[in-house]
Every structure is written in C-alpha cells, then in structure tokens.
Design a protein around this motif. Structure first.
Motif: not given
Length: 642
Positions: A294-323
């Motif tokens: 479920g959505a509440d169980g997803l790891a995506v925050g700034d904790d130990l389990l979620g930080e890698p996925y948060r970094r992945m999303q931030r990187t994708a957003r950085q690429l998107a900002a450049q086209g």
C-alpha cells in the motif's frame, strides 16, 4: 553451458562471420552491462576485451554487408603511450552501433598531429579527435631539482600549446576535439617537502585544469573531459609499473572509462541523444511493491530505507529540468499508482512531472511502444530504467534499439547506474529544452481537442496555428544546431550541424539559415524547424529542411516550403532545387518534395535532387498564419486563406 558475449564474438571472428554479423554486436555488448550488481570496473574490462576482437573488423567489409552502418573516424594522439585505449574505444563505439575507423598518432607528437593541416591525423577529417594529456606533459619539461615556480611556468607553457591546438582545430579542424584535465599524482606532490609550497602546487595545478575546462566557452568544437570524477569512481589514475616500463600514463580502468566518455561525446554529436527516461515504480522510484504494502508502506522518505529512492527521484527531476522527458511503465493498477505519486507526502516526483504514466498489466514492450507513439518519437529515443531482469530482457529482445539501465539489488547504486551511460548528454542545453515537458503537456491538450473535433481540418482550424519563419536570433543558434542533432524523422538529409558550420553559413551572403517557430491556442511550441538555403547561378538551392516530430502533421512543413518558393519567385529566380538524402529514419519523408510540386532530377541514388520551376506554386495551408521574413527587414504577415 551459457557462453559469454566475448566467447560468441570470438567464435564469429574465428569463423570469418564477424563483419556479416555486425548488427548483432551492439546487443551482445549490451548483455555485458545488464547486470546491475556487477562492479563497473569488471564491466569496463570485459568490454575492452571484446574491443580487442572488434578491432580486427575491416570497415569496408562491414559496409559491404551493411551499407547503412554509421562509420566514424576517430583520431587518437597524446603525450604518452596510449596502446591500451583503442580496444576500449572500439567497444564503446560499437555499443552504440558505430563502426570505428581509428587513426592513432605517434605518442608525444600531439602538437604536430593537431596543428599541421597535412598530418596523418588531420588528413582523414576525423569526426572525433582525442588528445589525451597527462601530468608528464608538464613534469617532463622540468629539470632536477625543480620548484613550484618551475611547475607554474611549465603549466603556463603547456596551456599556450593547448590553446594553440584548440585554435587550430577551430580554424581548420573537423568534428570535435576532446581534451582532458591532468591528474596531479602523489609521486609529484610529495617531491615538495615544504607543505605550504606543496599546497601552492595543488592550487596552481587546479587553476591550470580550470583554464582547460573553460576552453569550451570560446571553442564550441572543443570538449574537455574532467578526469577527476572518473578517478573518484574507479580508483587510482596511474600504475607506477605501467608508467615506467610502458610509458602508459593511466591505468587500464581509467583509459576504459575515458573511452566511454569519448563515445558519449561522439554519440551526442551524432544525433543519438535520447529524449525520454521511462521509469519503473516498484523498487525503482520507491521501495516496496505498491500492491503488497500500500501507499503508506512505500519507502521514499529521508530515512534509511527511503533515501536511495528519494535520491533517484531527485536525480530524475534534475534531468527533467534540463529537457529530459519522464514517463512511467509499471506493472500496477493505474489509479493507486497515480494516487501514490499525487498524495504520498514524501514524493519528490508528482504526476505532472511525467508526460505519460502507463501503469497497467500489459507487456512492458507494448507500453514503451505506446509511450513512444504518444510522444511522437521513435522507441529507440527512450531509455528504460528497471530493476527486473525479466523486463529488461524482454525490452532487449523486443526493442533492441532501446537502451536499458540495469538497476541491481542495491538501491543505493541505482542513481549511479542511471547516470553512468549519460544517455541524455547534449552539447548544449537550450531554453527550449527546459520548456520541453510543458510543451508535451500542450500536445496532450491538442490531443483532447482532436478527440472532440469533427474533422481533422476543423481541428487544424481550431488550433489557430501561427508559423514564424525568419533567420535565427543570437540566442537561437544553439537550438538550430541541436535540432539538427536530435531530429531524425523529418531531417531531409540526416546531416548534423555544428556551431562553427552554422556561423559560417550565417556569415555567407549567398546562404540563409531560417528558423521555424510555431505557436497556437495552447501555447508557444518554440523553435521547431529550420531550412538551409543558398543562392546558385541558376536559382535557389534548399540544402536541408528539418522539423521536430512534435510539429508534424499540422501543415507546418507545407507552409514553410510554400513561403520559400513564393519568395524565390518574387526575386525572379528561375527555379528551386532541393536535396534529399535517405537515412534509416527519414524514409517517410522521401515523398515530401514531390508532394509539393517538385520533379526528381535524373541520377537518383541515396542522394536525390528535386526541382521546382516556380510555375504553379502549391497553395498555402488555409489553417495557418504565416509570418515570414526571408529577405527584407520588415516582416511580411500572411493571414490564413479563405
């Protein structure tokens, strides 16, 4: 027993079938990179090993079997021995379907190689020239003992030589010249025992490297590879034994990583930059399987389990900002997936960051084809990042031209895997790039209008399309060059345009570069096309015409060509000639000139010429407003017919 890609290549080579099997090479090399848990250094080593076999290919033999294979000429020179570079370079180019013709100079002769117009490296007019320098280019000029002042003077002299090489290349060279920063090794710094002077040596060395990196600002055809990030990733820059006994300045790992960077540079300048990153969701953009936790169980925050996925999303957003366009292809139900992206408090990416979200249970190759069709681009302009070996294998088999990023079991390494191959690198990011996602949202709004319109003609009239044709402004020249690199389907010669060539055209009074801008009721689509023309003794010649796929099927190309024909007739010219050169991607546009009243001249081959005698001109599309400035100082405003 499963055979490795190297073993299969060796078998093809031993049986004399390697040239005939050339289309199989890139997929075989892709298998080497498809293990997300494998150490990058091991991948580079195996690729270089394969390159040792591929160097035995004879380009004419390959082209006899596969005449459409892109052949690239790469010149290699430097200060020291570079015998280990060609294997890795050949393999890295082959990964992208490029057939390498390497011309290797004599070590230490780089100044002659790159400034003498008749040198063996410049005579073949290479597409890419690599000048690999190392710290010995400075320290070999020092006596014993030496001081930091001596090193500073030697750096300044080397800087002058490198600047002369860059200037010579800009003036009379071809393709792109690749330089590099020089790593400062501990065996150099520790020879200075005064710690303050040692720090000064480090400072002046970094200033020298900074000047190298800044060369690209004044020389658009020059690129500088910064070796520091490669060394930080892969380890030591030099092996003392290789340096002393073979005069090889760098480790095999570093040379292989450099070869990869060089291939990225040539790929970007050959029109092979990718356009859209397609991301899986479960264990890719977030940790966990949505259907299970479920959505509440997803790891995506700034904790130990979620930080890698948060970094992945931030990187994708950085690429998107450049086209870079972002899309989703995930085995999930659509509504819960979109809701998780929209409502989860820790998400960096939201639904509006994506141009397409395909969350369903259809095969992933069908979803990628749907995304490509929706965006109006080829499937090989997509890059898929996915953690599932099964899904990656499906794409490699079904869509072999679509690159796949292998995300292994360790999520902390996913971002590094995504960025490793620089699929979206481009010589220059323009303002048009930064607005690309918004423009694809405009395209979605047009699709909604199309669904509600009666006929297609009514839809075109409802759009209120305005086409502006005029020479590009100073801020638009980079976009025109980029358009030639990234446009394939409606690039009528397939040729790529570099900044120096565009400047030369603009300075020639007999030639015109015309930029095409489009806007409609949904917004400004920006600079979407270009025409390259030149005056001849017997009329006007259209050397090339290109139009972004996002502007096709709305009559824009018809309106632009009609405007050029009208202008030619108003000047009293007797005819207009146009050139079409077939490529694997532009076959659908082969009938464009005949559809506009041109007749083909005799002698058709891969390059075909068409002629219009300006008797009966094609009608302007009635749904367009044309704003044209081809020759005079004032705009000529043309309103729709009818």
């Amino acid at each position: 027993m499963t055979t490795t890609p190297f073993q299969r290549l060796r078998e093809l080579s031993a049986s004399g079938r390697l040239a005939r099997a050339h289309p199989q090479i890139a997929p075989l090399l892709a298998e080497i990179t498809d293990d997300g848990d494998r150490e990058p250094a091991a991948v580079l080593a195996e690729l270089a090993r394969c390159g040792s076999l591929l160097r035995g290919l004879d380009p004419p033999d390959v082209l006899a079997h596969h005449p459409d294979t892109p052949l690239v000429t790469v010149a290699v020179t430097g200060h020291s021995t570079l015998a280990q570079l060609p294997d890795a370079l050949t393999a890295e180019l082959a990964r992208h379907g490029l057939l390498a013709h390497l011309v290797v100079g004599t070590h230490g002769a780089y100044l002659r190689d790159l400034t003498d117009p008749d040198s063996e490296l410049r005579t073949p007019r290479p597409d890419l020239t690599l000048c690999l320098l190392d710290a010995d280019a400075v320290f070999d000029r020092l006596g014993t003992p030496w001081t930091t002042d001596d090193a500073e003077t030697a750096c300044a002299r080397l800087g002058e030589r490198v600047a002369a090489v860059a200037a010579a290349h800009t003036a009379t060279g071809t393709g792109t010249l690749v330089l590099n920063t020089l790593p400062l090794l501990r065996r150099h710094t520790q020879q200075i025992i005064d710690q303050r002077r040692r720090a000064l040596l480090g400072a002046l060395w970094r200033e020298f490297n900074a000047r190298l990196l800044r060369l690209t600002a004044d020389h658009p055809a020059v690129t500088v590879v910064d070796l520091d990030p490669l060394i930080a990733d892969l380890g030591p820059a030099s092996d003392a034994r290789l340096a002393l006994y073979t005069r090889s300045p760098f480790t095999e790992q570093l040379l292989s990583a450099y070869a990869r960077e060089a291939a990225h540079i040539l790929r970007a300048r050959s029109g092979l930059t990718k356009k859209c990153l397609v991301l899986d969701l479960d264990d890719t953009l977030w940790g966990g399987v949505l259907e299970e936790v479920g959505a509440d169980g997803l790891a995506v925050g700034d904790d130990l389990l979620g930080e890698p996925y948060r970094r992945m999303q931030r990187t994708a957003r950085q690429l998107a900002a450049q086209g870079v366009l972002l899309a989703v292809s995930s085995k999930n139900d659509a509504e819960p997936a979109v809701r998780a992206l929209r409502d989860h408090p820790d998400m960096t990416l939201r639904p509006d960051d994506f141009v397409r979200i395909n969350a369903n249970w259809e095969p992933k190759d069908a979803n990628l084809r749907d995304i490509a069709r929706h965006l109006g681009i080829a499937a090989d302009a997509l890059v898929l990042a996915d953690d599932s070996p099964h899904e990656r294998a499906l794409i490699r088999r079904s869509l072999p031209g679509t690159p796949v990023v292998a995300l292994g079991g360790e999520p902390a390494l996913h971002t590094e895997a995504l960025l490793r191959d620089a699929w979206f690198d481009t010589p220059h990011v323009t303002d048009d790039d930064r607005r690309r996602t918004a423009r694809y949202r405009q395209a979605a709004a047009r699709d909604e209008l199309r669904q509600g319109a009666g006929t297609y003609e009514e839809y075109l009239h409802d759009l209120g399309i305005v086409v502006h044709v005029a020479p590009p402004g100073p801020a638009e020249t980079a976009r025109v060059c980029q358009l030639s690199l990234r446009t394939n389907r409606f690039n009528l010669t397939g040729e790529r345009l570099q900044a120096a060539e565009l400047a030369e055209m603009a300075a020639d009074p007999a030639r015109r570069v015309l930029a095409v801008r489009v806007r409609d009721r949904f917004g400004d689509s920006g600079l979407v096309g270009a025409l390259l023309t030149r005056d001849e003794d017997d009329g006007l010649c259209i050397d090339n015409m290109m139009l972004s796929c996002r502007a096709l099927a709305r009559g824009v190309e018809d309106g632009c060509l009609t405007a050029v024909l009208e202008h030619a007739r108003s000047r009293g010219l007797p005819r207009v000639r146009a050139r079409y050169r077939a490529t694997p991607a532009n076959a659908a546009a082969s009938g464009f000139y005949p559809s506009m009243g041109f007749t083909e001249e005799p002698g058709a081959g891969r390059e075909r010429w068409f002629r219009h005698d300006l008797g009966r001109l094609p009608d302007r599309p009635g749904h367009l407003t044309l704003e044209v400035r081809l020759g005079g100082t004032a705009d000529e405003r043309h309103t729709p017919l009818g």
